[in-house]
Enzyme design. Structure first.
Site, short mmCIF file in Angstrom:
data_model
loop_
_atom_site.label_atom_id
_atom_site.label_comp_id
_atom_site.label_asym_id
_atom_site.label_seq_id
_atom_site.Cartn_x
_atom_site.Cartn_y
_atom_site.Cartn_z
N GLY A 43 -14.76 -6.34 75.12
CA GLY A 43 -14.45 -6.82 73.78
C GLY A 43 -13.12 -7.54 73.63
O GLY A 43 -12.98 -8.46 72.84
N GLU A 98 -6.70 -4.40 72.79
CA GLU A 98 -8.05 -4.03 72.34
C GLU A 98 -8.52 -5.00 71.26
O GLU A 98 -7.71 -5.60 70.57
CB GLU A 98 -8.05 -2.61 71.77
CG GLU A 98 -8.53 -1.55 72.74
CD GLU A 98 -10.03 -1.66 73.04
OE1 GLU A 98 -10.61 -2.75 72.93
OE2 GLU A 98 -10.62 -0.63 73.39
N ASP A 99 -9.83 -5.12 71.12
CA ASP A 99 -10.36 -5.91 70.01
C ASP A 99 -10.41 -5.09 68.73
O ASP A 99 -10.16 -5.60 67.65
CB ASP A 99 -11.75 -6.48 70.35
CG ASP A 99 -12.73 -5.41 70.81
OD1 ASP A 99 -12.29 -4.31 71.20
OD2 ASP A 99 -13.94 -5.68 70.79
N ASP A 102 -11.57 1.97 66.43
CA ASP A 102 -12.56 2.48 65.49
C ASP A 102 -12.36 3.99 65.35
O ASP A 102 -11.51 4.45 64.60
CB ASP A 102 -13.94 2.11 66.05
CG ASP A 102 -15.08 2.31 65.08
OD1 ASP A 102 -14.85 2.86 63.99
OD2 ASP A 102 -16.21 1.94 65.40
N PHE A 151 -19.72 -2.54 60.17
CA PHE A 151 -19.92 -2.94 61.56
C PHE A 151 -19.72 -4.44 61.69
O PHE A 151 -20.38 -5.22 61.02
CB PHE A 151 -21.30 -2.53 62.06
CG PHE A 151 -21.42 -2.66 63.55
CD1 PHE A 151 -20.92 -1.65 64.38
CD2 PHE A 151 -21.99 -3.78 64.13
CE1 PHE A 151 -21.00 -1.76 65.76
CE2 PHE A 151 -22.08 -3.89 65.51
CZ PHE A 151 -21.59 -2.88 66.32
C1 PRP Z 1 -15.72 -1.01 71.53
C2 PRP Z 1 -14.46 -1.76 71.18
C3 PRP Z 1 -13.37 -0.80 71.61
C4 PRP Z 1 -13.97 0.56 71.32
C5 PRP Z 1 -13.46 1.07 70.01
O1 PRP Z 1 -15.99 -1.20 72.91
O2 PRP Z 1 -14.37 -2.95 71.94
O3 PRP Z 1 -13.10 -0.91 72.98
O4 PRP Z 1 -15.41 0.35 71.26
O5 PRP Z 1 -14.16 2.22 69.62
P1 PRP Z 1 -13.50 3.66 69.41
O6 PRP Z 1 -12.18 3.48 68.74
O7 PRP Z 1 -14.51 4.35 68.53
O8 PRP Z 1 -13.38 4.30 70.74
P2 PRP Z 1 -17.42 -0.93 73.54
O9 PRP Z 1 -17.46 0.45 74.08
O10 PRP Z 1 -18.47 -1.32 72.56
O11 PRP Z 1 -17.45 -1.90 74.80
P3 PRP Z 1 -17.30 -3.49 74.78
O12 PRP Z 1 -15.85 -3.77 74.54
O13 PRP Z 1 -17.73 -3.91 76.14
O14 PRP Z 1 -18.18 -4.01 73.69
MN MN Z 2 -14.31 -2.46 73.94
#
Ligand code: PRP
Ligand code: MN
Ligand code: MG
Length: 179
Positions: A43, A98-99, A102, A151
């Site tokens: 991300g 980070e992107d 959450d 979302f």
């Molecule tokens: C997503 C997002 C963060 C993380 C945040 O990644 O990019 O890395 O979840 O969520 P949290 O605060 O609830 O832990 P994902 O696991 O979807 O992987 P990706 O970046 O490859 O999409």
């Molecule tokens: Mn991620």
């Protein structure tokens, strides 16, 4: 793909100008320090690529791949390192990119994991912060935008691995979730 978008939450122009501000702030804060920007795949890739070009300091970057979400829209809480940093981070100033933050579970795990390797410091820069969904206390040191509990996709963020290449951050139409 654009037919699946209900509304744009952060435009490309807003993203670019906020990322420039974050870069300037980080440039000031890390002047004279050895900085390692650590992007969390997948991300963070788009945000990080823009951000490092706004940091006017010598730096290195690397990537960590973790898995926690899979194809679901909600966190399983399980974090696994799929690809680790290539070099020792001992004595290094780490800036995790980070992107989105959450639930905070990914970052909490990563910060604890990295601290055990004796870096000089560990800070976090995130493009988006969704504090309404937090399950564990993690406060990003630098944040682009606080967003509501919806979302979102685009600019690196996916739903089922799709929509990462949208040049803005957007909310999907409910119909986009129906596979
Ligand atoms: C997503 C997002 C963060 C993380 C945040 O990644 O990019 O890395 O979840 O969520 P949290 O605060 O609830 O832990 P994902 O696991 O979807 O992987 P990706 O970046 O490859 O999409
Ligand atoms: Mn991620
Ligand atoms: Mg994802």
């Amino acid at each position: 793909m654009e037919n699946d978008i209900a509304r744009v939450l952060v435009t490309n122009e807003e993203l670019k100008s906020r990322i420039a501000e974050l870069g300037a702030e980080i440039t000031r804060d890390y002047a004279g320090k050895e900085l390692l920007v650590l992007g969390i795949l997948k991300g963070a890739v788009l945000f990080m690529a823009d951000l490092v070009r706004e940091i006017r300091l010598p730096l290195t970057f690397d990537f960590l791949a973790v898995s926690s979400y899979g194809a679901s829209t909600s966190s399983s809480g399980v974090v696994r390192i799929l690809k680790d940093v290539e070099r020792s981070v001992e004595g290094v100033h780490i800036l995790i990119a980070e992107d989105i933050v959450d639930t905070g579970l990914t970052l909490k795990y990563l910060k604890e994991n990295l601290y055990r390797r004796h870096p000089e410091s560990v800070k976090v820069v995130t493009l988006l912060d969704k504090p309404g969904r937090r399950k564990v206390e993690v406060v990003p040191d630098y944040n682009g935008f606080v967003i509501p509990d919806e979302f979102v996709v685009g600019f690196g963020l996916d739903f089922g691995e799709k929509y990462r290449n949208l040049p803005y951050v957007a909310v999907l139409k409910p119909s986009a979730y129906e596979v």
